[in-house]
Design an enzyme around this catalytic site. Structure first.
Site, mmCIF file in Angstrom:
data_model
loop_
_atom_site.group_PDB
_atom_site.id
_atom_site.type_symbol
_atom_site.label_atom_id
_atom_site.label_comp_id
_atom_site.label_asym_id
_atom_site.label_seq_id
_atom_site.Cartn_x
_atom_site.Cartn_y
_atom_site.Cartn_z
ATOM 1 N N ARG A 104 -9.571 -4.464 55.858
ATOM 2 C CA ARG A 104 -8.043 -3.572 56.537
ATOM 3 C C ARG A 104 -9.615 -2.582 57.615
ATOM 4 O O ARG A 104 -9.352 -2.785 59.077
ATOM 5 C CB ARG A 104 -7.739 -2.549 56.057
ATOM 6 C CG ARG A 104 -6.036 -3.938 55.840
ATOM 7 C CD ARG A 104 -5.345 -2.857 55.074
ATOM 8 N NE ARG A 104 -6.391 -2.779 53.856
ATOM 9 C CZ ARG A 104 -6.056 -4.093 52.101
ATOM 10 N NH1 ARG A 104 -5.443 -5.442 52.753
ATOM 11 N NH2 ARG A 104 -7.019 -4.454 51.829
ATOM 12 N N THR A 105 -9.966 -1.910 56.941
ATOM 13 C CA THR A 105 -10.503 -0.554 57.667
ATOM 14 C C THR A 105 -11.629 -0.855 58.810
ATOM 15 O O THR A 105 -12.135 -0.866 59.661
ATOM 16 C CB THR A 105 -11.530 0.549 57.022
ATOM 17 O OG1 THR A 105 -9.785 1.261 55.610
ATOM 18 C CG2 THR A 105 -11.400 1.429 57.580
ATOM 19 N N LYS B 286 -33.400 -2.934 49.204
ATOM 20 C CA LYS B 286 -34.894 -2.796 48.379
ATOM 21 C C LYS B 286 -35.123 -1.286 48.023
ATOM 22 O O LYS B 286 -36.137 -0.600 48.492
ATOM 23 C CB LYS B 286 -35.675 -3.100 50.332
ATOM 24 C CG LYS B 286 -35.334 -4.736 50.072
ATOM 25 C CD LYS B 286 -36.545 -4.700 51.202
ATOM 26 C CE LYS B 286 -36.023 -5.810 51.309
ATOM 27 N NZ LYS B 286 -36.011 -6.049 52.809
ATOM 28 N N ARG C 263 -18.807 4.258 56.342
ATOM 29 C CA ARG C 263 -18.036 4.518 54.663
ATOM 30 C C ARG C 263 -19.108 4.210 53.960
ATOM 31 O O ARG C 263 -19.834 3.214 53.598
ATOM 32 C CB ARG C 263 -16.844 2.897 54.440
ATOM 33 C CG ARG C 263 -16.732 2.754 52.844
ATOM 34 C CD ARG C 263 -15.029 1.424 52.536
ATOM 35 N NE ARG C 263 -13.759 2.088 53.292
ATOM 36 C CZ ARG C 263 -12.969 2.121 53.634
ATOM 37 N NH1 ARG C 263 -13.014 0.706 52.211
ATOM 38 N NH2 ARG C 263 -11.553 2.011 53.536
ATOM 39 N N HIS D 69 -9.975 9.593 53.554
ATOM 40 C CA HIS D 69 -9.851 8.547 54.672
ATOM 41 C C HIS D 69 -8.940 9.057 55.487
ATOM 42 O O HIS D 69 -7.703 8.812 55.860
ATOM 43 C CB HIS D 69 -9.543 7.420 53.646
ATOM 44 C CG HIS D 69 -9.333 5.685 54.563
ATOM 45 N ND1 HIS D 69 -9.561 5.854 55.279
ATOM 46 C CD2 HIS D 69 -9.387 4.494 53.440
ATOM 47 C CE1 HIS D 69 -10.055 4.613 55.490
ATOM 48 N NE2 HIS D 69 -9.342 3.876 55.307
HETATM 49 N N1 CP Z 1 -6.914 1.023 53.234
HETATM 50 C C1 CP Z 1 -8.217 0.738 53.365
HETATM 51 O O1 CP Z 1 -8.617 1.443 53.599
HETATM 52 O O2 CP Z 1 -8.053 -0.084 53.082
HETATM 53 P P1 CP Z 1 -10.355 -1.254 53.049
HETATM 54 O O3 CP Z 1 -10.384 -0.735 51.479
HETATM 55 O O4 CP Z 1 -9.730 -2.878 53.080
HETATM 56 O O5 CP Z 1 -10.630 -1.231 54.819
#
Ligand code: CP
Length: 307
Positions: A59-60, A87, A109, A137
């Protein structure tokens, strides 16, 4: 107010209530744009954004990429798997090499808490935290609170229960910060082993009984059990977890009032949420996903303007 107080989005903790309201107002405008036949605006033309993902995401990652493309930014995507990280290249070397290609913003991320904060001290580009370990998040919390406000009109005075694996959840921490700043009451519910000891210091209530948590709340934000972050056993079995904390459509239908059910995804169907609950009229899970694009457009647009 027309400008954010920050030039990075590292977490909700550093945002002011005015920042959040500005993001919401801007996202509402972009939501209208992305529901038009022509969904694209030229706002970030000539801005280059790198999406750097050291952890898995559906999603993100897709949501940021779509948001960037709807704003006409140039987009490059990087996954740690298949890269020179394998590496032994460091985070700073990886990012500096990407920035040498003239990148203006970085969406990152990372599994390590504080990784985007570290980057923000070493590079000039705007940084957006797309999830750092078990810490924050922020865009998930913004889209969650935006979605609640869209349904209930306001966050002020609303009662939100966050249910499940609070200990390992960056979504929980960012939601607690956002909900409290916007005037909501927050309760966390789950097995005692999955509730951090410091949690009451964040101004939230604690409830071990799912039945009591659901009877109390207007909104239930249900979280995934993050087995991949659990090095030890926090409860005897998934079956037992579901018995005590799993939510079904019957659980929701039997409540004496209507509540909204949310989930950040990915859902462990049949564990924290049954399929009939996730897909029921109680659920706004796909609205959250739709709003994610508009909210991320707002964040990117406002950070670019904050330079
Ligand atoms: N909600 C969320 O962070 O989903 P993903 O890990 O799929 O990005």
């Amino acid at each position: 107010m027309t400008k954010l107080s920050q030039r990075h989005l590292l977490g909700i903790k550093n945002l002011t209530t005015q920042d959040i309201e500005l993001i919401f107002d801007t996202a509402a405008n972009f939501k209208e744009v992305i529901n038009r036949p022509i969904k694209k605006v030229p706002s970030l033309r000539d801005v280059t954004i790198a999406n750097i993902f050291f952890e898995n995401s559906t999603r993100t990652r897709l949501s940021f990429e779509l948001a960037e493309k709807r704003l006409s930014a140039d987009v490059v995507n990087f996954s740690a798997s298949g890269s020179s990280v394998k590496k032994g290249e460091t985070l700073l070397d990886t990012v500096n090499n990407i920035l040498a290609m003239k990148v203006d913003m970085v969406v990152m991320r990372h599994a390590s808490v504080g990784a985007p904060h570290f980057l923000s001290r070493h590079i000039k580009a705007n940084i957006v935290n797309a999830g750092d370990g078990t810490h924050e998040h922020p865009t998930q919390a913004l889209l969650d609170t935006f979605s609640i406000r869209e349904r209930l009109g306001t966050l002020s005075g609303k009662k939100v229960a966050i249910i499940g694996d609070i200990l390992h959840s960056r979504v929980a921490l960012s939601n607690i910060f956002a909900l409290r700043k916007l005037g909501a009451e927050v309760l966390v519910c789950g097995p005692p082993t999955l509730l951090p000891k410091y949690i009451t210091s964040l101004g939230v209530k604690v409830e071990l009984s799912l039945e009591k948590a659901l009877a109390w709340c207007d909104v239930a934000n249900v979280l995934r059990i993050q087995l991949e972050r659990q090095q030890i056993k926090y409860f005897p079995s998934l079956r037992e977890y579901t018995l005590y904390y799993g939510i079904t459509k019957k659980t929701l239908d039997n409540l004496k009032k209507k509540i909204i059910v949310m989930h950040p995804g990915p859902i462990n169907r049949g564990v924290e949420l049954s399929s009939d609950a996730a897909d029921s009229h109680h659920s706004i899970i796909l609205d959250q996903v739709e709003n994610g694009v508009a909210v991320r457009m707002a964040v990117l647009y406002l950070l670019a303007a904050a330079n």
